[in-house]
Scaffold this motif. Sequence first.
Motif, PDB file in Angstrom:
ATOM      1  N   PRO A 121       0.817  -1.241  -0.131  1.00  0.00           N
ATOM      2  CA  PRO A 121       0.035  -0.053  -0.076  1.00  0.00           C
ATOM      3  C   PRO A 121       1.018   1.342   0.021  1.00  0.00           C
ATOM      4  O   PRO A 121       2.157   1.084   0.691  1.00  0.00           O
ATOM      5  N   PRO A 122       0.423   2.263  -0.781  1.00  0.00           N
ATOM      6  CA  PRO A 122       1.079   3.560  -0.748  1.00  0.00           C
ATOM      7  C   PRO A 122       1.503   4.161   0.780  1.00  0.00           C
ATOM      8  O   PRO A 122       0.731   4.054   1.698  1.00  0.00           O
ATOM      9  N   LEU A 123       2.681   4.794   0.958  1.00  0.00           N
ATOM     10  CA  LEU A 123       3.185   5.547   2.075  1.00  0.00           C
ATOM     11  C   LEU A 123       2.579   6.994   2.023  1.00  0.00           C
ATOM     12  O   LEU A 123       2.217   7.503   3.098  1.00  0.00           O
ATOM     13  N   MET A 129      -6.153   2.665   3.782  1.00  0.00           N
ATOM     14  CA  MET A 129      -5.210   1.896   3.080  1.00  0.00           C
ATOM     15  C   MET A 129      -3.815   1.670   3.798  1.00  0.00           C
ATOM     16  O   MET A 129      -2.889   1.059   3.201  1.00  0.00           O
ATOM     17  N   GLY A 130      -3.510   2.823   4.609  1.00  0.00           N
ATOM     18  CA  GLY A 130      -2.413   2.933   5.140  1.00  0.00           C
ATOM     19  C   GLY A 130      -1.423   4.036   4.781  1.00  0.00           C
ATOM     20  O   GLY A 130      -0.097   4.115   4.924  1.00  0.00           O
ATOM     21  N   VAL A 131      -1.899   5.110   3.972  1.00  0.00           N
ATOM     22  CA  VAL A 131      -1.180   6.384   3.540  1.00  0.00           C
ATOM     23  C   VAL A 131      -0.900   6.976   4.770  1.00  0.00           C
ATOM     24  O   VAL A 131      -1.809   7.287   5.524  1.00  0.00           O
ATOM     25  N   LEU A 132       0.359   7.494   5.089  1.00  0.00           N
ATOM     26  CA  LEU A 132       0.763   8.131   6.150  1.00  0.00           C
ATOM     27  C   LEU A 132       1.066   9.583   5.945  1.00  0.00           C
ATOM     28  O   LEU A 132       1.016  10.376   7.046  1.00  0.00           O
ATOM     29  N   GLN A 133       1.192   9.995   4.784  1.00  0.00           N
ATOM     30  CA  GLN A 133       1.174  11.371   4.507  1.00  0.00           C
ATOM     31  C   GLN A 133       0.408  11.958   3.314  1.00  0.00           C
ATOM     32  O   GLN A 133       0.210  11.241   2.423  1.00  0.00           O
ATOM     33  N   HIS A 177      -0.126  15.285   0.631  1.00  0.00           N
ATOM     34  CA  HIS A 177       0.545  16.210   0.234  1.00  0.00           C
ATOM     35  C   HIS A 177      -0.497  17.086  -0.571  1.00  0.00           C
ATOM     36  O   HIS A 177      -1.148  16.724  -1.562  1.00  0.00           O
ATOM     37  N   GLU A 232      -5.694  15.122   9.374  1.00  0.00           N
ATOM     38  CA  GLU A 232      -5.156  15.219  10.723  1.00  0.00           C
ATOM     39  C   GLU A 232      -5.736  14.349  11.738  1.00  0.00           C
ATOM     40  O   GLU A 232      -5.318  13.443  12.402  1.00  0.00           O
ATOM     41  N   LEU A 249      -7.644  11.888  11.029  1.00  0.00           N
ATOM     42  CA  LEU A 249      -7.058  10.294  10.756  1.00  0.00           C
ATOM     43  C   LEU A 249      -5.644   9.987  11.141  1.00  0.00           C
ATOM     44  O   LEU A 249      -5.294   8.828  10.931  1.00  0.00           O
ATOM     45  N   GLY A 250      -5.038  10.812  11.482  1.00  0.00           N
ATOM     46  CA  GLY A 250      -3.536  10.609  12.026  1.00  0.00           C
ATOM     47  C   GLY A 250      -2.532  10.656  10.558  1.00  0.00           C
ATOM     48  O   GLY A 250      -1.415  10.319  10.781  1.00  0.00           O
ATOM     49  N   ILE A 251      -3.131  11.279   9.693  1.00  0.00           N
ATOM     50  CA  ILE A 251      -2.437  11.454   8.530  1.00  0.00           C
ATOM     51  C   ILE A 251      -1.415  12.830   8.795  1.00  0.00           C
ATOM     52  O   ILE A 251      -1.968  13.859   8.979  1.00  0.00           O
ATOM     53  N   TYR A 252       0.046  12.699   8.390  1.00  0.00           N
ATOM     54  CA  TYR A 252       0.691  13.719   8.345  1.00  0.00           C
ATOM     55  C   TYR A 252       0.426  14.673   7.220  1.00  0.00           C
ATOM     56  O   TYR A 252       0.559  14.313   5.817  1.00  0.00           O
ATOM     57  N   ASN A 289       0.871  17.879   4.342  1.00  0.00           N
ATOM     58  CA  ASN A 289       1.884  19.004   3.616  1.00  0.00           C
ATOM     59  C   ASN A 289       1.194  19.771   2.868  1.00  0.00           C
ATOM     60  O   ASN A 289       0.297  19.076   2.086  1.00  0.00           O
ATOM     61  N   ARG A 319       6.504  14.123  13.953  1.00  0.00           N
ATOM     62  CA  ARG A 319       5.768  13.542  14.809  1.00  0.00           C
ATOM     63  C   ARG A 319       6.189  11.895  14.769  1.00  0.00           C
ATOM     64  O   ARG A 319       6.518  11.318  13.701  1.00  0.00           O
ATOM     65  N   LYS A 377       4.901   8.052  15.253  1.00  0.00           N
ATOM     66  CA  LYS A 377       3.464   7.585  15.087  1.00  0.00           C
ATOM     67  C   LYS A 377       3.748   6.087  15.132  1.00  0.00           C
ATOM     68  O   LYS A 377       4.385   5.638  14.375  1.00  0.00           O
ATOM     69  N   PRO A 420      -1.095  -0.225   9.962  1.00  0.00           N
ATOM     70  CA  PRO A 420      -1.214  -1.548   8.886  1.00  0.00           C
ATOM     71  C   PRO A 420       0.268  -2.193   8.741  1.00  0.00           C
ATOM     72  O   PRO A 420       0.011  -3.236   8.320  1.00  0.00           O
ATOM     73  N   ARG A 421       1.311  -1.446   9.058  1.00  0.00           N
ATOM     74  CA  ARG A 421       2.661  -2.094   8.678  1.00  0.00           C
ATOM     75  C   ARG A 421       3.066  -2.478   9.968  1.00  0.00           C
ATOM     76  O   ARG A 421       4.325  -3.042  10.205  1.00  0.00           O
TER      77      ARG A 421
END
Lengths: 150, 95
Positions: free
Chosen positions: A10-12, A57-61, A63, A83, A85-88, A90, B20, B22, B26-27
């Motif tokens: 899954p995409p980061l 899906m597991g996206v962390l950031q 943009h 935010e 949802l805990g996503i960083y 940019n 941050r 975290k 998922p991983r």
Amino acid sequence: MNAASPHIDPPLAMLIELTYRCPLRCPYCSNPLEMTAASGEMDTGQWLGVIEEAADMGVLQIHFSGGEPTVRQDLEDMVGRAEVLGIYTNLITSGVLIDQARLEGLAETLGQMGGPRIGPAMTNMMQAMPRSITLHALVLFSTGESIFAP
Amino acid sequence: MAAAVTIGEASVPHLPRGVRLKFDKPRDQWVLLAPERMFVLDDIALEIVKCCDGKASVAAIADDLSARFEAPRDTVAKDVIILLQDFAEKGVVAA
């Protein structure tokens, strides 16, 4: 199709082009300008759905880009949802459309705010411009330098 | 550009604004998120980063980790300084 389909992680990160509207015509920019009219853009609800799916899906950031993403008055809703949802988050912006109040609101929420990849002429302009609006968080991706001390 | 930082026993490290820690569910891993990038932390790096609260000095962190994991303090201190120096140069730790 291959019998054994390859495993794809899954995409980061996800780059969202919220709009193709932009007040600038920077020569280095390769993004389309107004590929779709404002009325043809995805609406707030659709984008929020995309952001939810990305988080699952597991996206962390994320943009937020464009075009100029700050032409979307619902940008704050999307940044806020990401935010929560805990996503960083940019934000990639020229900063020319936002006033101090909006900037400070965004800066509170965002992981970071960045300028476009900026050439020397534009850098000089940016250095002159944001001092008047106390832009604390503008970071130049090209150099990693903050223009202003926090 | 972040000013050059030299991490020593007296340094008091913390995560700067925009960085941050975290848990990436998922991983099943811990990550340090920073503008336009991320670092995946192994178990040792995670323990060290968790100690970077802006209060504890590197000396205190080394004492703490050495006691908790029953490891020689000299080795722990050396590892802590190497990791934090590397992170400081990458701009994800400040002191």
